[in-house]
Design a protein around this motif. Structure first.
Motif, PDB file in Angstrom:
ATOM      1  N   LEU A  39       1.076  -1.231   0.062  1.00  0.00           N
ATOM      2  CA  LEU A  39       0.093   0.007   0.016  1.00  0.00           C
ATOM      3  C   LEU A  39       0.772   1.341   0.099  1.00  0.00           C
ATOM      4  N   VAL A  40       1.913   1.047   0.853  1.00  0.00           N
ATOM      5  CA  VAL A  40       2.889   2.324   0.825  1.00  0.00           C
ATOM      6  C   VAL A  40       3.754   2.289  -0.365  1.00  0.00           C
ATOM      7  N   GLY A  41       4.240   1.366  -1.040  1.00  0.00           N
ATOM      8  CA  GLY A  41       5.135   1.378  -2.024  1.00  0.00           C
ATOM      9  C   GLY A  41       4.342   1.425  -3.500  1.00  0.00           C
ATOM     10  N   LEU A  42       2.897   1.152  -3.588  1.00  0.00           N
ATOM     11  CA  LEU A  42       2.456   1.372  -4.683  1.00  0.00           C
ATOM     12  C   LEU A  42       1.109   2.210  -4.374  1.00  0.00           C
ATOM     13  N   PRO A  43       1.346   3.616  -3.972  1.00  0.00           N
ATOM     14  CA  PRO A  43       0.222   4.446  -3.609  1.00  0.00           C
ATOM     15  C   PRO A  43      -0.874   4.796  -4.614  1.00  0.00           C
ATOM     16  N   HIS A  44      -0.458   4.703  -5.814  1.00  0.00           N
ATOM     17  CA  HIS A  44      -1.383   4.829  -7.238  1.00  0.00           C
ATOM     18  C   HIS A  44      -2.166   3.793  -7.634  1.00  0.00           C
ATOM     19  N   VAL A  45      -1.551   2.427  -7.093  1.00  0.00           N
ATOM     20  CA  VAL A  45      -2.268   1.219  -7.811  1.00  0.00           C
ATOM     21  C   VAL A  45      -3.825   1.183  -6.897  1.00  0.00           C
ATOM     22  N   PRO A  46      -4.723   0.680  -7.761  1.00  0.00           N
ATOM     23  CA  PRO A  46      -5.895   0.561  -6.994  1.00  0.00           C
ATOM     24  C   PRO A  46      -5.968  -0.634  -6.103  1.00  0.00           C
ATOM     25  N   VAL A  47      -6.741  -0.659  -4.867  1.00  0.00           N
ATOM     26  CA  VAL A  47      -6.484  -1.394  -3.739  1.00  0.00           C
ATOM     27  C   VAL A  47      -6.757  -2.834  -4.141  1.00  0.00           C
ATOM     28  N   ALA A  48      -7.956  -3.242  -4.970  1.00  0.00           N
ATOM     29  CA  ALA A  48      -7.913  -4.436  -5.376  1.00  0.00           C
ATOM     30  C   ALA A  48      -6.710  -5.150  -6.162  1.00  0.00           C
ATOM     31  N   PHE A  49      -5.914  -4.243  -6.865  1.00  0.00           N
ATOM     32  CA  PHE A  49      -4.680  -5.065  -7.563  1.00  0.00           C
ATOM     33  C   PHE A  49      -3.814  -5.395  -6.372  1.00  0.00           C
ATOM     34  N   VAL A  50      -3.666  -4.416  -5.130  1.00  0.00           N
ATOM     35  CA  VAL A  50      -2.573  -4.545  -4.128  1.00  0.00           C
ATOM     36  C   VAL A  50      -3.028  -5.827  -3.397  1.00  0.00           C
ATOM     37  N   LEU A  51      -4.411  -6.268  -3.174  1.00  0.00           N
ATOM     38  CA  LEU A  51      -4.848  -7.357  -2.660  1.00  0.00           C
ATOM     39  C   LEU A  51      -4.569  -8.484  -3.344  1.00  0.00           C
ATOM     40  N   GLY A  52      -4.942  -8.456  -4.805  1.00  0.00           N
ATOM     41  CA  GLY A  52      -4.696  -9.657  -5.387  1.00  0.00           C
ATOM     42  C   GLY A  52      -3.231 -10.164  -5.526  1.00  0.00           C
ATOM     43  N   THR A  53      -2.226  -8.830  -5.652  1.00  0.00           N
ATOM     44  CA  THR A  53      -0.999  -9.149  -5.756  1.00  0.00           C
ATOM     45  C   THR A  53      -0.349  -9.926  -4.422  1.00  0.00           C
ATOM     46  N   ASN A  54      -1.003  -9.466  -3.355  1.00  0.00           N
ATOM     47  CA  ASN A  54      -0.365  -9.806  -2.151  1.00  0.00           C
ATOM     48  C   ASN A  54      -0.840 -11.302  -2.037  1.00  0.00           C
ATOM     49  N   LYS A  55      -1.967 -11.598  -2.274  1.00  0.00           N
ATOM     50  CA  LYS A  55      -2.464 -13.005  -2.283  1.00  0.00           C
ATOM     51  C   LYS A  55      -1.605 -14.013  -3.330  1.00  0.00           C
ATOM     52  N   SER A  56      -1.125 -13.465  -4.585  1.00  0.00           N
ATOM     53  CA  SER A  56      -0.333 -14.307  -5.417  1.00  0.00           C
ATOM     54  C   SER A  56       1.052 -14.585  -4.896  1.00  0.00           C
ATOM     55  N   ALA A  57       1.637 -13.825  -3.946  1.00  0.00           N
ATOM     56  CA  ALA A  57       2.951 -13.940  -3.207  1.00  0.00           C
ATOM     57  C   ALA A  57       2.658 -14.821  -2.102  1.00  0.00           C
ATOM     58  N   ALA A  58       1.532 -14.533  -1.304  1.00  0.00           N
ATOM     59  CA  ALA A  58       1.364 -15.251   0.012  1.00  0.00           C
ATOM     60  C   ALA A  58       0.795 -16.561  -0.290  1.00  0.00           C
ATOM     61  N   VAL A  59       0.277 -17.002  -1.325  1.00  0.00           N
ATOM     62  CA  VAL A  59      -0.239 -18.446  -1.291  1.00  0.00           C
ATOM     63  C   VAL A  59       0.996 -19.338  -1.658  1.00  0.00           C
ATOM     64  N   VAL A  60       2.132 -18.822  -2.334  1.00  0.00           N
ATOM     65  CA  VAL A  60       3.260 -19.675  -2.598  1.00  0.00           C
ATOM     66  C   VAL A  60       3.918 -19.771  -1.145  1.00  0.00           C
ATOM     67  N   GLY A  61       4.397 -18.752  -0.506  1.00  0.00           N
ATOM     68  CA  GLY A  61       5.065 -18.826   0.828  1.00  0.00           C
ATOM     69  C   GLY A  61       4.321 -19.804   1.822  1.00  0.00           C
ATOM     70  N   THR A  62       3.046 -19.742   1.877  1.00  0.00           N
ATOM     71  CA  THR A  62       2.325 -20.396   2.988  1.00  0.00           C
ATOM     72  C   THR A  62       2.178 -21.674   2.404  1.00  0.00           C
ATOM     73  N   THR A  63       2.172 -21.893   1.477  1.00  0.00           N
ATOM     74  CA  THR A  63       2.116 -23.560   0.856  1.00  0.00           C
ATOM     75  C   THR A  63       3.567 -24.120   1.056  1.00  0.00           C
ATOM     76  N   GLY A  64       4.438 -23.395   0.932  1.00  0.00           N
ATOM     77  CA  GLY A  64       5.859 -23.994   1.323  1.00  0.00           C
ATOM     78  C   GLY A  64       5.929 -24.212   2.903  1.00  0.00           C
ATOM     79  N   ALA A  65       5.431 -23.370   3.840  1.00  0.00           N
ATOM     80  CA  ALA A  65       5.728 -23.572   5.011  1.00  0.00           C
ATOM     81  C   ALA A  65       4.700 -24.664   5.414  1.00  0.00           C
ATOM     82  N   ALA A  66       3.660 -24.707   4.853  1.00  0.00           N
ATOM     83  CA  ALA A  66       2.316 -25.831   5.233  1.00  0.00           C
ATOM     84  C   ALA A  66       3.299 -27.182   4.996  1.00  0.00           C
ATOM     85  N   ILE A  67       4.092 -27.301   3.635  1.00  0.00           N
ATOM     86  CA  ILE A  67       4.609 -28.485   3.394  1.00  0.00           C
ATOM     87  C   ILE A  67       5.669 -28.746   4.768  1.00  0.00           C
TER      88      ILE A  67
END
Length: 261
Positions: A39-67
């Motif tokens: 949110l701080v680094g991409l102040p002009h990007v719509p929030v929906a894109f920030v949330l979606g991009t955050n999830k695209s990164a989180a799903v990979v890291g969370t899966t690695g931790a779960a395994i």
């Protein structure tokens, strides 16, 4: 949509993804670092894109931790699956509504979550170090876990996200009487389901910056794998101080952006 990002901002976002993966694997709540950083680094990007991009990164890291956790921690698979399926459904609904959010609403909401998590950690010195009390796991408790940790927290994860891992650990330990290592392992499995559900909706809506997300996912995966291994080896108590400092720092940063900048 491809945002214009400086190399300095990109480097800081990668470091935030790395730290978020590590903290998320140990105690949960990695989104409290990465989402505010986006949110701080991409102040002009719509929030929906920030949330979606955050999830695209989180799903990979969370899966690695779960395994990593599942390989070394006994897990109640049927309960984890039930809660995970409910959480996936909840996160789909939350992500559907998230498209209508704007940063004027999201920032204060995240700050409230940050205050709540900080207060909980400070007021509960045993958080992350002491096992939850033992007790029988009744059918009623499993149903409560499905409704609260599944549908409820899953909906929150799709709508906003930060703190989901920590909330899941707390809920699972309290409702199902799990020790914190088992609660962390189960929370990662459930969190993978919520991330997949939310990411599916964001993908359908076309609100994911895949190039940036893939880069952040690599750093998030590295941090989460290291964090899970460290948590299994040493326990989560050592990260309490770091978590308090990081959350307090993020609060100050977002308060400055909200009211003083």
């Amino acid at each position: 949509m491809v945002p214009d990002i400086s190399m300095t901002t990109l480097l800081l976002l990668c470091l935030a993804a790395l730290a978020a993966g590590w903290i998320d694997a140990v105690v949960g709540g990695g989104g409290l670092i990465l989402l505010p950083a986006l949110l701080v680094g991409l102040p002009h990007v719509p929030v929906a894109f920030v949330l979606g991009t955050n999830k695209s990164a989180a799903v990979v890291g969370t899966t690695g931790a779960a395994i990593t956790y599942v390989r070394k921690t006994p897990l109640d698979v049927p309960s984890a699956v039930r809660i995970g399926l409910a959480a996936a459904g909840g996160s789909l609904g939350g992500a559907f509504l998230a498209a209508g959010l704007d940063s004027a609403v999201l920032r204060p909401l995240i700050m409230i979550v940050l205050v709540g998590v900080l207060a909980f950690v400070l007021l509960r010195p045993s958080f992350g170090t002491a096992p939850a009390p033992s007790g029988p796991v009744t059918r009623q408790r499993v149903i409560a876990a499905v409704l609260i940790a599944g549908l409820g927290i899953g909906f929150y994860d799709g709508l906003v996200g930060p703190g989901t891992g920590a909330f899941l650990v707390i809920a699972l330990a309290a409702i199902l009487h799990m020790d914190l290592v088992t609660a962390s392992a189960t929370a990662k499995v459930v969190n993978v389901c919520t991330n997949i559900g939310a990411l599916a909706m964001f993908t359908y809506q076309g609100t994911v910056l895949w190039g940036l997300g893939a880069l952040l996912a690599a750093f998030n995966l590295a941090g989460s794998t290291a964090g899970a291994r460290m948590a299994l080896k040493k326990g989560a108590g050592f990260v309490r101080g770091v978590l308090v400092v990081v959350v307090a720092g993020l609060l100050c940063s977002m308060a400055y952006e909200q009211w003083l900048a």
